[in-house]
Design an enzyme around this catalytic site. Structure first.
Site, PDB file in Angstrom:
ATOM      1  N   ASN A 165       0.912  -1.361   0.445  1.00  0.00           N
ATOM      2  CA  ASN A 165      -0.166   0.121  -0.070  1.00  0.00           C
ATOM      3  C   ASN A 165       0.743   0.964  -0.036  1.00  0.00           C
ATOM      4  O   ASN A 165       1.914   1.466   0.920  1.00  0.00           O
ATOM      5  CB  ASN A 165      -0.981  -0.590   1.245  1.00  0.00           C
ATOM      6  CG  ASN A 165      -0.495  -0.125   2.241  1.00  0.00           C
ATOM      7  OD1 ASN A 165      -0.081  -0.890   2.559  1.00  0.00           O
ATOM      8  ND2 ASN A 165      -0.825   0.503   3.333  1.00  0.00           N
ATOM      9  N   GLU A 180       0.698   5.075   0.858  1.00  0.00           N
ATOM     10  CA  GLU A 180      -0.123   6.587   1.325  1.00  0.00           C
ATOM     11  C   GLU A 180      -0.105   8.166   0.268  1.00  0.00           C
ATOM     12  O   GLU A 180       0.889   7.910   0.019  1.00  0.00           O
ATOM     13  CB  GLU A 180      -0.729   6.511   2.594  1.00  0.00           C
ATOM     14  CG  GLU A 180      -0.885   4.903   3.804  1.00  0.00           C
ATOM     15  CD  GLU A 180      -1.509   4.264   4.311  1.00  0.00           C
ATOM     16  OE1 GLU A 180      -0.883   5.845   4.704  1.00  0.00           O
ATOM     17  OE2 GLU A 180      -1.623   3.555   4.823  1.00  0.00           O
ATOM     18  N   CYS A 189      -4.001   0.780  -2.360  1.00  0.00           N
ATOM     19  CA  CYS A 189      -3.787  -0.825  -1.354  1.00  0.00           C
ATOM     20  C   CYS A 189      -3.336  -1.658  -2.007  1.00  0.00           C
ATOM     21  O   CYS A 189      -2.897  -1.691  -3.261  1.00  0.00           O
ATOM     22  CB  CYS A 189      -5.313  -1.446  -1.837  1.00  0.00           C
ATOM     23  SG  CYS A 189      -6.596  -0.638  -0.745  1.00  0.00           S
ATOM     24  N   GLU A 208      -2.992  -4.668  -2.968  1.00  0.00           N
ATOM     25  CA  GLU A 208      -3.992  -5.528  -4.145  1.00  0.00           C
ATOM     26  C   GLU A 208      -3.738  -4.738  -5.472  1.00  0.00           C
ATOM     27  O   GLU A 208      -3.343  -5.221  -6.371  1.00  0.00           O
ATOM     28  CB  GLU A 208      -4.821  -6.112  -3.291  1.00  0.00           C
ATOM     29  CG  GLU A 208      -4.353  -6.770  -2.006  1.00  0.00           C
ATOM     30  CD  GLU A 208      -5.446  -5.705  -0.471  1.00  0.00           C
ATOM     31  OE1 GLU A 208      -4.606  -5.313  -1.236  1.00  0.00           O
ATOM     32  OE2 GLU A 208      -5.756  -6.639   0.355  1.00  0.00           O
ATOM     33  N   CYS A 221      -9.664  -5.755   1.160  1.00  0.00           N
ATOM     34  CA  CYS A 221     -11.223  -4.951   1.133  1.00  0.00           C
ATOM     35  C   CYS A 221     -12.048  -4.442   0.011  1.00  0.00           C
ATOM     36  O   CYS A 221     -11.553  -5.350  -0.923  1.00  0.00           O
ATOM     37  CB  CYS A 221     -10.788  -3.104   1.779  1.00  0.00           C
ATOM     38  SG  CYS A 221     -10.138  -2.385  -0.592  1.00  0.00           S
TER      39      CYS A 221
HETATM   40  N1  THU Z   1      -5.363  -1.360   2.437  1.00  0.00           N
HETATM   41  C1  THU Z   1      -4.752  -2.545   1.707  1.00  0.00           C
HETATM   42  O1  THU Z   1      -3.604  -1.963   1.620  1.00  0.00           O
HETATM   43  N2  THU Z   1      -5.634  -3.316   1.090  1.00  0.00           N
HETATM   44  C2  THU Z   1      -6.636  -3.789   1.635  1.00  0.00           C
HETATM   45  O2  THU Z   1      -7.510  -4.542   1.427  1.00  0.00           O
HETATM   46  C3  THU Z   1      -7.379  -2.738   3.118  1.00  0.00           C
HETATM   47  C4  THU Z   1      -6.162  -1.335   3.094  1.00  0.00           C
HETATM   48  C5  THU Z   1      -3.938  -0.480   3.310  1.00  0.00           C
HETATM   49  C6  THU Z   1      -5.129   1.063   2.571  1.00  0.00           C
HETATM   50  C7  THU Z   1      -3.845   2.231   3.481  1.00  0.00           C
HETATM   51  O3  THU Z   1      -3.279   2.456   3.204  1.00  0.00           O
HETATM   52  C8  THU Z   1      -3.988   0.927   4.877  1.00  0.00           C
HETATM   53  O4  THU Z   1      -3.988   0.103   4.382  1.00  0.00           O
HETATM   54  C9  THU Z   1      -5.285   1.366   6.012  1.00  0.00           C
HETATM   55  O5  THU Z   1      -6.384   1.564   5.184  1.00  0.00           O
END
Ligand code: THU
Length: 160
Positions: free
Chosen positions: A62, A64, A73, A75, A112
Protein backbone atom coordinates in the site's frame (compact mmCIF):
# COMPACT_ATOMS: atom_id res chain seq x y z
CA UNK A 1 -41.08 -13.91 -1.03
CA UNK A 2 -38.38 -16.48 -0.59
CA UNK A 3 -35.03 -16.36 1.15
CA UNK A 4 -31.85 -17.01 -0.78
CA UNK A 5 -28.83 -18.39 1.04
CA UNK A 6 -25.35 -17.48 -0.24
CA UNK A 7 -22.52 -19.73 0.78
CA UNK A 8 -18.78 -19.04 1.03
CA UNK A 9 -16.42 -21.95 1.59
CA UNK A 10 -12.91 -21.19 2.80
CA UNK A 11 -9.94 -23.30 3.87
CA UNK A 12 -8.02 -22.31 6.98
CA UNK A 13 -4.38 -23.22 7.57
CA UNK A 14 -3.13 -23.03 11.16
CA UNK A 15 -0.05 -21.06 10.18
CA UNK A 16 2.49 -20.48 7.43
CA UNK A 17 4.23 -23.80 8.01
CA UNK A 18 1.08 -25.68 7.00
CA UNK A 19 1.02 -24.11 3.52
CA UNK A 20 2.16 -26.03 0.44
CA UNK A 21 5.72 -25.01 -0.48
CA UNK A 22 4.78 -22.87 -3.52
CA UNK A 23 2.19 -20.93 -1.52
CA UNK A 24 4.61 -20.45 1.35
CA UNK A 25 7.05 -18.93 -1.18
CA UNK A 26 4.36 -16.63 -2.52
CA UNK A 27 3.36 -15.56 0.99
CA UNK A 28 7.04 -14.95 1.82
CA UNK A 29 7.17 -12.60 -1.18
CA UNK A 30 4.07 -10.79 0.14
CA UNK A 31 5.64 -10.48 3.60
CA UNK A 32 8.78 -9.01 2.05
CA UNK A 33 6.69 -6.63 -0.07
CA UNK A 34 4.84 -5.51 3.07
CA UNK A 35 8.08 -3.99 4.39
CA UNK A 36 8.05 -1.58 1.44
CA UNK A 37 4.58 -0.24 2.22
CA UNK A 38 4.43 3.52 2.55
CA UNK A 39 1.90 3.86 5.36
CA UNK A 40 2.85 6.86 7.51
CA UNK A 41 -0.81 7.75 8.16
CA UNK A 42 -2.51 4.47 8.96
CA UNK A 43 0.59 2.63 10.23
CA UNK A 44 -1.06 -0.37 8.59
CA UNK A 45 1.24 -2.12 6.15
CA UNK A 46 -0.07 -4.51 3.53
CA UNK A 47 1.87 -6.73 1.14
CA UNK A 48 0.58 -8.57 -1.91
CA UNK A 49 2.25 -11.11 -4.19
CA UNK A 50 0.74 -12.41 -7.41
CA UNK A 51 1.77 -15.58 -9.22
CA UNK A 52 1.18 -15.41 -12.97
CA UNK A 53 0.92 -18.29 -15.42
CA UNK A 54 4.23 -17.18 -16.95
CA UNK A 55 5.67 -18.00 -13.49
CA UNK A 56 6.53 -14.36 -12.76
CA UNK A 57 5.74 -13.10 -9.28
CA UNK A 58 4.54 -9.49 -9.12
CA UNK A 59 4.43 -7.74 -5.77
CA UNK A 60 2.80 -4.63 -4.36
CA UNK A 61 2.34 -2.77 -1.11
CA UNK A 62 0.00 0.00 0.00
CA UNK A 63 1.11 3.50 -0.89
CA UNK A 64 -0.49 6.31 1.09
CA UNK A 65 -0.82 10.02 0.46
CA UNK A 66 -1.39 13.14 2.57
CA UNK A 67 -4.53 13.51 0.47
CA UNK A 68 -5.88 10.20 1.79
CA UNK A 69 -8.01 8.98 -1.16
CA UNK A 70 -5.04 9.36 -3.49
CA UNK A 71 -3.32 6.41 -1.84
CA UNK A 72 -3.70 2.86 -3.12
CA UNK A 73 -4.05 -0.56 -1.52
CA UNK A 74 -1.38 -3.23 -1.90
CA UNK A 75 -3.62 -5.55 -3.91
CA UNK A 76 -4.45 -2.94 -6.52
CA UNK A 77 -0.86 -1.69 -6.71
CA UNK A 78 0.18 -5.26 -7.52
CA UNK A 79 -2.63 -6.25 -9.87
CA UNK A 80 -2.47 -3.06 -11.93
CA UNK A 81 1.27 -3.49 -12.29
CA UNK A 82 0.74 -7.10 -13.37
CA UNK A 83 -1.86 -5.96 -15.91
CA UNK A 84 0.42 -3.20 -17.17
CA UNK A 85 3.54 -5.35 -17.48
CA UNK A 86 2.07 -8.71 -18.50
CA UNK A 87 -1.29 -7.90 -20.13
CA UNK A 88 -1.76 -11.41 -21.52
CA UNK A 89 -0.71 -13.40 -18.48
CA UNK A 90 -3.29 -15.07 -16.28
CA UNK A 91 -3.25 -14.59 -12.54
CA UNK A 92 -3.09 -17.94 -10.78
CA UNK A 93 -2.75 -17.04 -7.11
CA UNK A 94 -2.54 -14.05 -4.81
CA UNK A 95 -1.05 -13.94 -1.31
CA UNK A 96 -1.87 -11.07 1.07
CA UNK A 97 -0.56 -10.10 4.47
CA UNK A 98 -1.13 -7.09 6.71
CA UNK A 99 0.47 -5.81 9.85
CA UNK A 100 -0.58 -2.92 12.09
CA UNK A 101 1.69 -0.81 14.24
CA UNK A 102 -1.28 -0.12 16.55
CA UNK A 103 -2.31 -3.65 17.46
CA UNK A 104 -1.29 -7.28 17.13
CA UNK A 105 -2.41 -8.48 13.72
CA UNK A 106 -2.71 -12.20 14.31
CA UNK A 107 -6.00 -12.88 12.56
CA UNK A 108 -6.43 -13.15 8.78
CA UNK A 109 -7.04 -9.78 7.08
CA UNK A 110 -9.23 -10.08 3.97
CA UNK A 111 -8.93 -7.71 0.99
CA UNK A 112 -11.14 -4.61 1.15
CA UNK A 113 -14.24 -4.28 -0.99
CA UNK A 114 -12.61 -2.05 -3.60
CA UNK A 115 -9.79 -4.57 -4.05
CA UNK A 116 -12.25 -7.45 -4.32
CA UNK A 117 -14.05 -5.57 -7.07
CA UNK A 118 -10.75 -4.93 -8.86
CA UNK A 119 -9.52 -8.52 -8.58
CA UNK A 120 -12.95 -9.67 -9.73
CA UNK A 121 -12.54 -7.74 -13.00
CA UNK A 122 -9.35 -9.67 -13.80
CA UNK A 123 -10.85 -13.01 -12.77
CA UNK A 124 -13.75 -12.45 -15.15
CA UNK A 125 -11.45 -11.17 -17.91
CA UNK A 126 -9.20 -14.23 -17.76
CA UNK A 127 -12.07 -16.72 -17.33
CA UNK A 128 -10.08 -18.56 -14.70
CA UNK A 129 -10.48 -18.47 -10.92
CA UNK A 130 -7.82 -16.69 -8.88
CA UNK A 131 -6.83 -18.42 -5.64
CA UNK A 132 -6.55 -15.93 -2.78
CA UNK A 133 -4.57 -16.55 0.42
CA UNK A 134 -4.70 -13.98 3.21
CA UNK A 135 -3.28 -13.63 6.69
CA UNK A 136 -2.38 -11.01 9.29
CA UNK A 137 1.24 -10.63 10.34
CA UNK A 138 1.18 -14.06 11.99
CA UNK A 139 -1.30 -16.84 12.61
CA UNK A 140 -3.88 -18.50 10.45
CA UNK A 141 -3.92 -18.27 6.68
CA UNK A 142 -7.26 -18.35 4.86
CA UNK A 143 -7.62 -19.64 1.32
CA UNK A 144 -10.45 -18.84 -1.06
CA UNK A 145 -10.61 -20.85 -4.28
CA UNK A 146 -11.72 -17.81 -6.24
CA UNK A 147 -12.37 -14.12 -5.89
CA UNK A 148 -16.03 -14.66 -6.74
CA UNK A 149 -16.28 -16.66 -3.55
CA UNK A 150 -15.32 -13.51 -1.60
CA UNK A 151 -17.68 -11.20 -3.48
CA UNK A 152 -21.21 -12.53 -3.57
CA UNK A 153 -23.59 -10.49 -5.71
CA UNK A 154 -20.69 -8.84 -7.50
CA UNK A 155 -21.19 -6.16 -10.11
CA UNK A 156 -19.80 -7.14 -13.50
CA UNK A 157 -19.76 -6.31 -17.20
CA UNK A 158 -22.90 -8.35 -17.88
CA UNK A 159 -24.98 -5.52 -16.35
CA UNK A 160 -23.62 -2.87 -18.70
N1 THU B 1 -5.20 -1.44 2.64
C1 THU B 1 -4.68 -2.29 1.71
O1 THU B 1 -3.56 -2.10 1.22
N2 THU B 1 -5.44 -3.34 1.33
C2 THU B 1 -6.68 -3.63 1.80
O2 THU B 1 -7.32 -4.56 1.32
C3 THU B 1 -7.21 -2.86 2.93
C4 THU B 1 -6.50 -1.61 3.25
C5 THU B 1 -4.40 -0.29 3.02
C6 THU B 1 -4.97 1.04 2.58
C7 THU B 1 -4.40 1.98 3.59
O3 THU B 1 -3.09 2.37 3.16
C8 THU B 1 -4.25 1.14 4.85
O4 THU B 1 -4.30 -0.21 4.43
C9 THU B 1 -5.33 1.39 5.89
O5 THU B 1 -6.59 1.26 5.35
Amino acid sequence: MKEVKLETVLSVYDDLSELPQDIKQLMDAAIKARDNAYAPYSKFKVGAAILLDNLEIVIGSNQENASYPSGLCAERTAIYYAGAKYPNAKILKMALTASSQNQVTDSPIPPCGACRQTISEYEIKQEKPIEIYFMGATGKVVKSNSLANLLPLGFDRSFL
